[in-house]
Design a protein around this motif. Structure first.
Motif, PDB file in Angstrom:
ATOM      1  N   VAL A 336       0.858  -1.182   0.000  1.00 17.40           N
ATOM      2  CA  VAL A 336       0.000   0.000   0.000  1.00 17.40           C
ATOM      3  C   VAL A 336       0.899   1.238   0.000  1.00 17.40           C
ATOM      4  N   GLU A 337       0.524   2.234  -0.782  1.00 20.09           N
ATOM      5  CA  GLU A 337       1.275   3.485  -0.806  1.00 20.09           C
ATOM      6  C   GLU A 337       0.376   4.638  -0.385  1.00 20.09           C
ATOM      7  N   ALA A 338       0.963   5.599   0.310  1.00 23.01           N
ATOM      8  CA  ALA A 338       0.223   6.802   0.702  1.00 23.01           C
ATOM      9  C   ALA A 338       1.202   7.952   0.864  1.00 23.01           C
ATOM     10  N   ASN A 339       0.695   9.156   0.663  1.00 22.91           N
ATOM     11  CA  ASN A 339       1.530  10.343   0.800  1.00 22.91           C
ATOM     12  C   ASN A 339       1.860  10.581   2.267  1.00 22.91           C
ATOM     13  N   ARG A 340       3.124  10.851   2.549  1.00 21.27           N
ATOM     14  CA  ARG A 340       3.540  11.049   3.933  1.00 21.27           C
ATOM     15  C   ARG A 340       2.783  12.179   4.610  1.00 21.27           C
ATOM     16  N   SER A 341       2.576  13.271   3.924  1.00 19.02           N
ATOM     17  CA  SER A 341       1.888  14.405   4.552  1.00 19.02           C
ATOM     18  C   SER A 341       0.443  14.058   4.890  1.00 19.02           C
ATOM     19  N   ASP A 342      -0.194  13.185   4.091  1.00 18.78           N
ATOM     20  CA  ASP A 342      -1.559  12.750   4.409  1.00 18.78           C
ATOM     21  C   ASP A 342      -1.569  11.902   5.685  1.00 18.78           C
ATOM     22  N   LEU A 343      -0.595  11.004   5.806  1.00 18.17           N
ATOM     23  CA  LEU A 343      -0.549  10.131   6.976  1.00 18.17           C
ATOM     24  C   LEU A 343      -0.185  10.903   8.246  1.00 18.17           C
ATOM     25  N   ALA A 344       0.646  11.913   8.110  1.00 17.45           N
ATOM     26  CA  ALA A 344       1.087  12.688   9.269  1.00 17.45           C
ATOM     27  C   ALA A 344       0.109  13.802   9.617  1.00 17.45           C
ATOM     28  N   GLY A 345      -0.910  13.970   8.802  1.00 14.55           N
ATOM     29  CA  GLY A 345      -1.871  15.043   9.034  1.00 14.55           C
ATOM     30  C   GLY A 345      -2.919  14.672  10.066  1.00 14.55           C
ATOM     31  N   GLU A 346      -3.865  15.573  10.271  1.00 13.77           N
ATOM     32  CA  GLU A 346      -4.902  15.392  11.293  1.00 13.77           C
ATOM     33  C   GLU A 346      -5.743  14.153  11.043  1.00 13.77           C
ATOM     34  N   ASP A 347      -6.003  13.855   9.769  1.00 14.56           N
ATOM     35  CA  ASP A 347      -6.799  12.671   9.418  1.00 14.56           C
ATOM     36  C   ASP A 347      -5.916  11.547   8.897  1.00 14.56           C
ATOM     37  N   GLY A 348      -4.730  11.409   9.491  1.00 13.44           N
ATOM     38  CA  GLY A 348      -3.783  10.390   9.035  1.00 13.44           C
ATOM     39  C   GLY A 348      -4.338   8.983   9.120  1.00 13.44           C
ATOM     40  N   ALA A 349      -5.062   8.675  10.208  1.00 11.14           N
ATOM     41  CA  ALA A 349      -5.624   7.330  10.367  1.00 11.14           C
ATOM     42  C   ALA A 349      -6.668   7.037   9.296  1.00 11.14           C
ATOM     43  N   VAL A 350      -7.429   8.061   8.930  1.00  8.80           N
ATOM     44  CA  VAL A 350      -8.430   7.902   7.880  1.00  8.80           C
ATOM     45  C   VAL A 350      -7.748   7.637   6.543  1.00  8.80           C
ATOM     46  N   ALA A 351      -6.700   8.412   6.241  1.00  7.39           N
ATOM     47  CA  ALA A 351      -5.978   8.248   4.981  1.00  7.39           C
ATOM     48  C   ALA A 351      -5.335   6.867   4.901  1.00  7.39           C
ATOM     49  N   ALA A 352      -4.723   6.435   6.001  1.00 12.23           N
ATOM     50  CA  ALA A 352      -4.043   5.138   6.009  1.00 12.23           C
ATOM     51  C   ALA A 352      -5.042   3.986   5.886  1.00 12.23           C
ATOM     52  N   SER A 353      -6.107   4.033   6.665  1.00 17.08           N
ATOM     53  CA  SER A 353      -7.108   2.961   6.630  1.00 17.08           C
ATOM     54  C   SER A 353      -7.775   2.881   5.268  1.00 17.08           C
ATOM     55  N   THR A 354      -8.049   4.038   4.675  1.00 18.40           N
ATOM     56  CA  THR A 354      -8.677   4.080   3.353  1.00 18.40           C
ATOM     57  C   THR A 354      -7.768   3.443   2.306  1.00 18.40           C
ATOM     58  N   ALA A 355      -6.475   3.766   2.362  1.00 18.37           N
ATOM     59  CA  ALA A 355      -5.533   3.210   1.387  1.00 18.37           C
ATOM     60  C   ALA A 355      -5.431   1.694   1.532  1.00 18.37           C
ATOM     61  N   ILE A 356      -5.378   1.197   2.770  1.00 16.75           N
ATOM     62  CA  ILE A 356      -5.314  -0.248   2.994  1.00 16.75           C
ATOM     63  C   ILE A 356      -6.601  -0.917   2.539  1.00 16.75           C
ATOM     64  N   CYS A 357      -7.727  -0.302   2.852  1.00 21.13           N
ATOM     65  CA  CYS A 357      -9.030  -0.856   2.481  1.00 21.13           C
ATOM     66  C   CYS A 357      -9.169  -0.987   0.961  1.00 21.13           C
ATOM     67  N   LYS A 358      -8.727   0.014   0.235  1.00 16.01           N
ATOM     68  CA  LYS A 358      -8.819  -0.026  -1.229  1.00 16.01           C
ATOM     69  C   LYS A 358      -7.956  -1.145  -1.801  1.00 16.01           C
TER      70      LYS A 358
END
Length: 461
Positions: A336-358
């Motif tokens: 799974v890939e995700a942008n570092r700034s998205d993961l380190a941001g306020e909604d990082g858990a949402v971004a990470a979980s969404t990427a894994i889920c997809k």
């Protein structure tokens, strides 16, 4: 070392009581030679998987040696009759040609019996502690000479007098994946638990193991590709970037995300992405985001990509499917890939979980688990050098169900995550709120930062 430190070191010392060999009982129907498949080849470069199971068993040394230990050995011998290759040798001929497991007369599993002066309740807790304190509880696999030849399995029972015992298990990942290991351990434990008055009958949980290699088809030649890649990468040291063994000030800790917290995180993810994620994706995403925050601190460069890796079971994804009791590895590699700034941001858990889920959803497409499979071996080396976070274990394995007659384990630790850049994941105990249990091994300062982000993230759910 001062006098007080020397006394403490002596107190924590692990004393070896016995080195012995346990042979499989006679009458095994397993093949004498078991070739590895391309699923197995993927894990040849990995360190053996090491687990330790802690049990509460308040007994003396004499009672343990005279009562519990003989039952463990006898039931182990019976279980090994069904899982005969675990007592054999992993043979790696020169140039990675046709790796296989070979069984022969005289095969046996090394079984060490020890006594520890350490604190069982501290070692089996969730709090951060020195990762090296678990090392004496797991045995090593010693290599043979000539063609690269090594045992497949080693075991160690360590008594904590008056408190309990720890069962250390070391197994070659290239021979057995988590499902196969769990199948063997549950069979051994059930055989031990149900034995009465010296009468034991082997109890294969879920049925006997299947050694039918014809169910693993390889129409695209992944086996040849993987062996060629392994030969090309034989001197490659990039996987060493994961290895924390031998480093100073390395801590191990466990973290629980309860059912209620997972549900709250799921509602948050669904509200922002319309995706309904599994508890696995939610918990992994939450941990991934917290770890990225702990590692980047002030550097959240927007163009840097972070990676997360996990395996997916392929027994049911094969066409036709392989039996649930298939012996060996049957796992697909997922990244799974995700942008570092998205993961380190306020909604990082949402971004990470969404990427894994997809990524998990794409596995459900026809052939989805094998998309890009030809790159699995090379990708592992490449992503290890980039510090990818991976996952060891699965709540589906049910390792907390391994009951030898002393009740379920107080704690199960995957010791080998110290060397593989992984977080461990398992089902959490109901008394901890259910949910999922996460294990991590990190440098002290990084562990402290992670713990802070983890606690703060749970408060915000």
């Amino acid at each position: 070392m001062g006098p007080a430190e020397h006394q403490q070191a002596q107190k924590l010392e692990t004393k070896i009581l016995e080195h012995c060999l346990v042979a499989p009982a006679a009458g095994s129907a397993a093949p004498v030679t078991l070739p590895l498949t391309y699923f197995d080849y993927v894990f040849l470069p990995f360190h053996p998987v090491q687990r330790v199971f802690f049990y509460e068993l308040p007994c003396s040394r004499s009672l343990f040696l005279s009562g519990h230990l003989p039952r463990l050995k006898l039931s182990l011998s019976l279980a090994l009759r069904e899982f005969r290759p675990l007592a054999g040798s992993l043979v790696l001929p020169p140039h990675c040609a046709s790796p296989e497991v070979r069984c022969s007369d005289g095969d046996a599993v090394a079984f060490t019996v020890a006594e520890s002066g350490d604190e069982l309740y501290f070692l089996s807790g969730n709090r951060a502690r020195d990762a090296a304190r678990l090392h004496p509880l797991v045995p090593l696999l010693l290599h043979g000479e000539g063609a690269k030849r090594s045992p497949v399995l080693a075991l160690q029972a360590t008594l904590f007098p008056g408190a309990g015992m720890a069962l250390g298990v070391t197994v070659q990942h290239a021979v057995a994946d988590g499902s196969t290991s769990a199948h063997f351990l549950k069979t051994w434990a059930t055989t031990c638990r149900l034995g009465r008055n010296g009468v034991f009958g082997v109890s294969c949980v879920g049925g006997p193991p299947s050694y039918d290699r014809t169910v693993i088809r390889d129409p695209t030649g992944l086996g040849r590709t993987f062996l060629a890649d392994l030969e090309m990468l034989r001197e490659d040291r990039r996987m060493e970037a994961w290895d924390l063994a031998g480093h100073s000030d390395i801590l191990r800790a466990s973290f629980v995300v309860t059912y209620q917290q997972i549900q709250q995180l799921g509602l948050r993810v669904t509200g922002k992405s319309s995706l309904k994620c599994s508890p696995y994706a939610l918990a992994c995403g939450f941990v991934w985001a917290c770890l990225v925050k702990a590692r980047v601190v002030d550097d959240v460069g927007g163009y840097t990509t972070e990676h997360f890796g996990f395996v997916t079971g392929c027994r049911e994804r094969m066409e036709p499917s392989a039996p649930a009791t298939y012996f060996g590895n049957c796992l697909g590699i997922c990244c799974v890939e995700a942008n570092r700034s998205d993961l380190a941001g306020e909604d990082g858990a949402v971004a990470a979980s969404t990427a894994i889920c997809k990524t998990i959803r794409r596995l459900e497409e026809r052939g989805g688990a094998f998309r890009g499979a030809e790159n699995w071996v090379r990708d592992i080396f490449r992503l290890a050098a980039m510090g990818i976070l991976t996952v060891a274990g699965s709540p589906k394995l049910g390792m907390y169900q391994v009951d030898f007659g002393w009740g379920r384990p107080r704690k199960v630790e995957v010791v080998s995550i110290e060397r593989t850049g992984a977080m461990s994941i398992a089902e959490a105990k109901e008394e901890e709120g259910g949910g999922l249990e996460i294990g991590l091994v990190l440098p002290r300062e990084e562990m402290s930062r992670f713990r802070g982000f983890f606690a703060e993230g749970l408060k915000q759910l």
